[in-house]
Design an enzyme around this catalytic site. Sequence first.
Site, PDB file in Angstrom:
ATOM      1  N   LYS A  55     -49.271 -35.036   6.071  1.00  0.00           N
ATOM      2  CA  LYS A  55     -48.458 -33.812   6.013  1.00  0.00           C
ATOM      3  C   LYS A  55     -49.022 -32.700   6.896  1.00  0.00           C
ATOM      4  O   LYS A  55     -50.242 -32.646   7.134  1.00  0.00           O
ATOM      5  CB  LYS A  55     -48.323 -33.327   4.559  1.00  0.00           C
ATOM      6  CG  LYS A  55     -49.609 -32.820   3.960  1.00  0.00           C
ATOM      7  CD  LYS A  55     -49.406 -32.145   2.608  1.00  0.00           C
ATOM      8  CE  LYS A  55     -50.761 -31.595   2.168  1.00  0.00           C
ATOM      9  NZ  LYS A  55     -50.792 -30.857   0.952  1.00  0.00           N
ATOM     10  N   LYS A 105     -59.699 -33.108  -1.752  1.00  0.00           N
ATOM     11  CA  LYS A 105     -60.543 -31.983  -1.324  1.00  0.00           C
ATOM     12  C   LYS A 105     -61.948 -32.049  -1.896  1.00  0.00           C
ATOM     13  O   LYS A 105     -62.914 -31.691  -1.231  1.00  0.00           O
ATOM     14  CB  LYS A 105     -59.898 -30.646  -1.736  1.00  0.00           C
ATOM     15  CG  LYS A 105     -58.703 -30.293  -0.899  1.00  0.00           C
ATOM     16  CD  LYS A 105     -58.389 -28.808  -0.981  1.00  0.00           C
ATOM     17  CE  LYS A 105     -57.170 -28.457  -0.150  1.00  0.00           C
ATOM     18  NZ  LYS A 105     -56.536 -27.224  -0.566  1.00  0.00           N
ATOM     19  N   LYS A 113     -52.294 -26.387   6.354  1.00  0.00           N
ATOM     20  CA  LYS A 113     -52.969 -25.155   6.793  1.00  0.00           C
ATOM     21  C   LYS A 113     -54.404 -25.456   7.191  1.00  0.00           C
ATOM     22  O   LYS A 113     -54.986 -24.750   7.989  1.00  0.00           O
ATOM     23  CB  LYS A 113     -53.027 -24.138   5.643  1.00  0.00           C
ATOM     24  CG  LYS A 113     -51.701 -23.558   5.224  1.00  0.00           C
ATOM     25  CD  LYS A 113     -51.956 -22.442   4.199  1.00  0.00           C
ATOM     26  CE  LYS A 113     -50.802 -22.296   3.241  1.00  0.00           C
ATOM     27  NZ  LYS A 113     -51.168 -22.377   1.837  1.00  0.00           N
TER      28      LYS A 113
HETATM   29  P1  TYM Z   1     -49.594 -24.241  -0.765  1.00  0.00           P
HETATM   30  O1  TYM Z   1     -50.045 -22.843  -0.518  1.00  0.00           O
HETATM   31  O2  TYM Z   1     -50.439 -25.349  -0.251  1.00  0.00           O
HETATM   32  O3  TYM Z   1     -48.165 -24.456  -0.162  1.00  0.00           O
HETATM   33  C1  TYM Z   1     -47.107 -23.556  -0.426  1.00  0.00           C
HETATM   34  C2  TYM Z   1     -45.793 -24.307  -0.528  1.00  0.00           C
HETATM   35  O4  TYM Z   1     -45.523 -25.024   0.681  1.00  0.00           O
HETATM   36  C3  TYM Z   1     -45.261 -26.391   0.380  1.00  0.00           C
HETATM   37  N1  TYM Z   1     -45.790 -27.219   1.472  1.00  0.00           N
HETATM   38  C4  TYM Z   1     -45.057 -28.087   2.183  1.00  0.00           C
HETATM   39  N2  TYM Z   1     -43.757 -28.432   2.118  1.00  0.00           N
HETATM   40  C5  TYM Z   1     -43.305 -29.349   3.004  1.00  0.00           C
HETATM   41  N3  TYM Z   1     -44.102 -29.937   3.951  1.00  0.00           N
HETATM   42  C6  TYM Z   1     -45.420 -29.618   4.041  1.00  0.00           C
HETATM   43  N4  TYM Z   1     -46.177 -30.170   4.981  1.00  0.00           N
HETATM   44  C7  TYM Z   1     -45.943 -28.663   3.132  1.00  0.00           C
HETATM   45  N5  TYM Z   1     -47.182 -28.117   2.953  1.00  0.00           N
HETATM   46  C8  TYM Z   1     -47.063 -27.239   1.931  1.00  0.00           C
HETATM   47  C9  TYM Z   1     -46.008 -26.650  -0.919  1.00  0.00           C
HETATM   48  O5  TYM Z   1     -45.473 -27.764  -1.590  1.00  0.00           O
HETATM   49  C10 TYM Z   1     -45.794 -25.353  -1.665  1.00  0.00           C
HETATM   50  O6  TYM Z   1     -44.521 -25.338  -2.283  1.00  0.00           O
HETATM   51  N6  TYM Z   1     -50.728 -25.182  -5.528  1.00  0.00           N
HETATM   52  C11 TYM Z   1     -49.769 -24.517  -4.671  1.00  0.00           C
HETATM   53  C12 TYM Z   1     -49.624 -23.034  -4.930  1.00  0.00           C
HETATM   54  C13 TYM Z   1     -49.253 -22.652  -6.332  1.00  0.00           C
HETATM   55  C14 TYM Z   1     -47.968 -22.780  -6.930  1.00  0.00           C
HETATM   56  C15 TYM Z   1     -48.123 -22.209  -8.242  1.00  0.00           C
HETATM   57  C16 TYM Z   1     -46.765 -23.292  -6.512  1.00  0.00           C
HETATM   58  C17 TYM Z   1     -50.076 -22.074  -7.244  1.00  0.00           C
HETATM   59  N7  TYM Z   1     -49.386 -21.789  -8.406  1.00  0.00           N
HETATM   60  C18 TYM Z   1     -47.031 -22.180  -9.117  1.00  0.00           C
HETATM   61  C19 TYM Z   1     -45.690 -23.257  -7.392  1.00  0.00           C
HETATM   62  C20 TYM Z   1     -45.830 -22.700  -8.690  1.00  0.00           C
HETATM   63  C21 TYM Z   1     -50.248 -24.679  -3.243  1.00  0.00           C
HETATM   64  O7  TYM Z   1     -51.398 -24.852  -2.965  1.00  0.00           O
HETATM   65  O8  TYM Z   1     -49.301 -24.454  -2.312  1.00  0.00           O
END
Ligand code: TYM
Length: 325
Positions: A192, A111, A195
């Site tokens: 992948k 990013k 969003k």
């Molecule tokens: P985020 O908001 O990008 O995604 C949320 C969750 O969805 C999962 N995910 C996917 N799983 C399978 N295939 C995909 N294509 C896919 N895209 C997203 C992500 O792995 C995630 O579990 N940094 C994190 C948010 C966060 C977080 C935390 C997570 C902040 N603090 C503490 C766990 C614990 C994030 O940006 O997720």
Amino acid sequence: MKRVFSGIQPTGNIHLGNYIGALKQFIPLQEEAECFFCIVNLHALTIPRDPEELRQKTRKVAGLYLAVGLDPNKSTLFVQSHNPAHSEAAWLLQCVTRMGELSRMTQYKDKGKGSDSATAGLFSYPVLQAADILLYQTDIVPVGEDQKQHLELSRDLAQRFNGQYGDVFKVPEPKIGKTGARIMGLDHPEKKMSKSADSEYNRIELLDEPDKIVKKFKRAVTDSENEIYYDPENKPGVSNLLAIYSEMSGESIESLVNRYQGKGYGHLKLDTAEAVIQVLKPLQERYEKVMESGEVERILSEGGQRAREVSYQTLLNMQQAMGLA
Ligand code: TYM
């Protein structure tokens, strides 16, 4: 009882990857662990956002949490910025984090692209994530595969802090599913589902209408063979359809592959779309009800209170260990 923590950013529209990789895993954990599910709006600020849109998307993720079946009587559902302990703990943890480890984070590299105008927030993003997790003395963090590296950093920081200042944190374990941990983009199955992908044909959003879901699956990129089998490396498009179908229907990939012998990709696409619609339709109905109920604000307010109560003890332990309190 074990503790579970996970979070989702209120950016873009929540999609099938988020559902299969994360949300769907959260539901059964509510029965066996004390769960905290957070809407990580502070993380969303690492890239410029429209304030009103951020507010609305935060509420939308709360509605989706409830619509997929997270139960506020069993789990704590809350908004990250409602608990100031997260930003304070993040600062304290930044002071034990090395620049080198953050420079190696692939999400930052993707990013930020080494740009001078990337924010310091984007760079230190994984430390805030570690704070989220460690504040709750978390045992298990259910996430998709893309979060693996961030989870490793959270573990390293917990261990380093404990070594330097004494035993304050539990060292968390990631929980990453098998088939659904990395759902791929429908238009580019080698990357992948995301969003932030430009084309809406990349993803199925949880609130997409049935017609749109069918249209998106019909356009899903596959390959020039015409044989259905599971091989994510060489047949990423077809394998992604099989993974989605399996996760949505509960039927194993092996059984699907047997059933689709001799059938064309068109069949597989339409039936996958139908399996997705079967899951999303009732979810969308619950979402509408939840959003109209006026309950969302109350649930988040109570969740915030509970989150503050539980995490303040850890924050105090950190402050004492570091000579601040
Ligand atoms: P985020 O908001 O990008 O995604 C949320 C969750 O969805 C999962 N995910 C996917 N799983 C399978 N295939 C995909 N294509 C896919 N895209 C997203 C992500 O792995 C995630 O579990 N940094 C994190 C948010 C966060 C977080 C935390 C997570 C902040 N603090 C503490 C766990 C614990 C994030 O940006 O997720």
